[in-house]
Design a protein around this motif. Structure first.
Motif, PDB file in Angstrom:
ATOM      1  N   SER A  47       0.829  -1.208   0.000  1.00  0.00           N
ATOM      2  CA  SER A  47       0.000   0.000   0.000  1.00  0.00           C
ATOM      3  C   SER A  47       0.866   1.261   0.000  1.00  0.00           C
ATOM      4  CB  SER A  47      -0.946  -0.002   1.198  1.00  0.00           C
ATOM      5  OG  SER A  47      -0.214   0.048   2.407  1.00  0.00           O
ATOM      6  N   LEU A  50       2.300   1.625  -3.537  1.00  0.00           N
ATOM      7  CA  LEU A  50       1.256   2.098  -4.441  1.00  0.00           C
ATOM      8  C   LEU A  50       0.967   3.576  -4.207  1.00  0.00           C
ATOM      9  CD1 LEU A  50      -0.715   1.232  -6.657  1.00  0.00           C
ATOM     10  CD2 LEU A  50      -2.355   0.683  -4.862  1.00  0.00           C
ATOM     11  N   LEU A  54       1.455   6.634  -6.883  1.00  0.00           N
ATOM     12  CA  LEU A  54       0.357   7.538  -7.229  1.00  0.00           C
ATOM     13  C   LEU A  54       0.727   8.985  -6.948  1.00  0.00           C
ATOM     14  CD1 LEU A  54      -2.726   5.515  -5.945  1.00  0.00           C
ATOM     15  CD2 LEU A  54      -2.033   5.910  -8.312  1.00  0.00           C
ATOM     16  N   THR A  97      -0.073   3.767 -14.645  1.00  0.00           N
ATOM     17  CA  THR A  97      -0.972   3.642 -13.497  1.00  0.00           C
ATOM     18  C   THR A  97      -2.268   2.945 -13.898  1.00  0.00           C
ATOM     19  OG1 THR A  97      -0.041   5.644 -12.527  1.00  0.00           O
ATOM     20  CG2 THR A  97      -2.181   4.930 -11.705  1.00  0.00           C
ATOM     21  N   VAL A  98      -2.796   3.301 -15.043  1.00  0.00           N
ATOM     22  CA  VAL A  98      -4.025   2.661 -15.528  1.00  0.00           C
ATOM     23  C   VAL A  98      -3.779   1.174 -15.780  1.00  0.00           C
ATOM     24  CG1 VAL A  98      -5.641   2.559 -17.475  1.00  0.00           C
ATOM     25  CG2 VAL A  98      -5.046   4.761 -16.464  1.00  0.00           C
ATOM     26  N   GLN A  99      -2.633   0.823 -16.326  1.00  0.00           N
ATOM     27  CA  GLN A  99      -2.322  -0.587 -16.565  1.00  0.00           C
ATOM     28  C   GLN A  99      -2.192  -1.362 -15.255  1.00  0.00           C
ATOM     29  OE1 GLN A  99      -2.367  -2.236 -19.462  1.00  0.00           O
ATOM     30  NE2 GLN A  99      -3.081  -0.306 -20.335  1.00  0.00           N
ATOM     31  N   ARG A 101      -3.709  -0.579 -12.461  1.00  0.00           N
ATOM     32  CA  ARG A 101      -5.085  -0.711 -11.975  1.00  0.00           C
ATOM     33  C   ARG A 101      -5.808  -1.848 -12.678  1.00  0.00           C
ATOM     34  NH1 ARG A 101      -9.699   2.606 -14.276  1.00  0.00           N
ATOM     35  NH2 ARG A 101      -8.956   1.270 -15.938  1.00  0.00           N
ATOM     36  N   ASN A 102      -5.645  -1.943 -13.989  1.00  0.00           N
ATOM     37  CA  ASN A 102      -6.297  -3.011 -14.749  1.00  0.00           C
ATOM     38  C   ASN A 102      -5.822  -4.390 -14.287  1.00  0.00           C
ATOM     39  OD1 ASN A 102      -7.667  -1.067 -16.208  1.00  0.00           O
ATOM     40  ND2 ASN A 102      -6.322  -1.207 -17.993  1.00  0.00           N
ATOM     41  N   LEU A 104      -4.637  -5.122 -11.297  1.00  0.00           N
ATOM     42  CA  LEU A 104      -5.176  -5.350  -9.957  1.00  0.00           C
ATOM     43  C   LEU A 104      -6.639  -5.786 -10.011  1.00  0.00           C
ATOM     44  CD1 LEU A 104      -3.604  -2.402  -7.938  1.00  0.00           C
ATOM     45  CD2 LEU A 104      -3.125  -4.838  -7.676  1.00  0.00           C
ATOM     46  N   VAL A 105      -7.404  -5.148 -10.854  1.00  0.00           N
ATOM     47  CA  VAL A 105      -8.816  -5.520 -10.993  1.00  0.00           C
ATOM     48  C   VAL A 105      -8.934  -6.934 -11.551  1.00  0.00           C
ATOM     49  CG1 VAL A 105     -10.958  -4.994 -12.244  1.00  0.00           C
ATOM     50  CG2 VAL A 105      -9.661  -3.161 -11.171  1.00  0.00           C
ATOM     51  N   TYR A 108      -8.108  -9.349  -8.818  1.00  0.00           N
ATOM     52  CA  TYR A 108      -9.223  -9.409  -7.874  1.00  0.00           C
ATOM     53  C   TYR A 108     -10.325 -10.315  -8.402  1.00  0.00           C
ATOM     54  CZ  TYR A 108     -13.293  -7.946  -5.190  1.00  0.00           C
ATOM     55  OH  TYR A 108     -14.411  -7.934  -4.410  1.00  0.00           O
TER      56      TYR A 108
END
Length: 116
Positions: A47, A50, A54, A97-99, A101-102, A104-105, A108
C-alpha cells in the motif's frame, strides 16, 4: 531565407543536454543485486509503494500543468521543450498507473472466481 530559419545553436544546445542526460542516466544505473545480497528483513509494504507511485504520478501531472500554464502566459523561463517533456512524462506515468489498476482488478476477479 533571411531571418526565417532554424537556429542551429539552440538545436546544438538541446542535443548537448540530451547527451548529458543520457550519460548521467547510464552512469547512475547500478548492476542488479544478487538474491543473496538482499537483506531478508527488507519488506516493502504494497500500500505504501502504491501510494508513493500515485503521488509521483500526481506530482508529474501537476508539474506538467503548471509548466503549460506558465508557457501559455508567456513566461520566458519556460521552454516549449520543457513543457512537452513534462507532459509526456505525466502521460506515460498515467498510462502505467491505468495498466497497474487493470492488472489489480483482473487479479481481484481471478481471486473472487476461485473455487474454495
Amino acid at each position: 531565407m533571411n531571418g526565417i530559419g532554424i537556429d542551429s545553436s539552440r538545436i546544438d544546445a538541446m542535443v548537448a543536454q540530451l547527451r548529458n542526460a543520457a550519460t548521467r542516466a547510464a552512469g547512475s544505473v547500478a548492476p542488479p543485486k544478487a538474491a543473496e545480497d538482499v537483506a531478508p528483513s527488507s519488506k516493502v509494504d504494497f500500500s505504501q509503494a502504491l501510494r508513493s507511485s500515485l503521488d509521483q504520478v500526481n506530482g508529474a501531472q501537476k508539474k506538467a500543468e503548471s509548466l503549460g500554464e506558465r508557457f501559455a502566459l508567456g513566461d520566458d523561463s519556460v521552454n516549449l521543450s520543457d513543457v512537452m517533456i513534462a507532459s509526456q512524462k505525466a502521460s506515460i506515468g498515467f498510462q502505467a498507473t491505468v495498466q497497474v489498476r487493470n492488472k489489480l482488478v483482473s487479479a481481484y476477479h481471478d481471486i473472487m472466481n476461485m473455487q474454495v
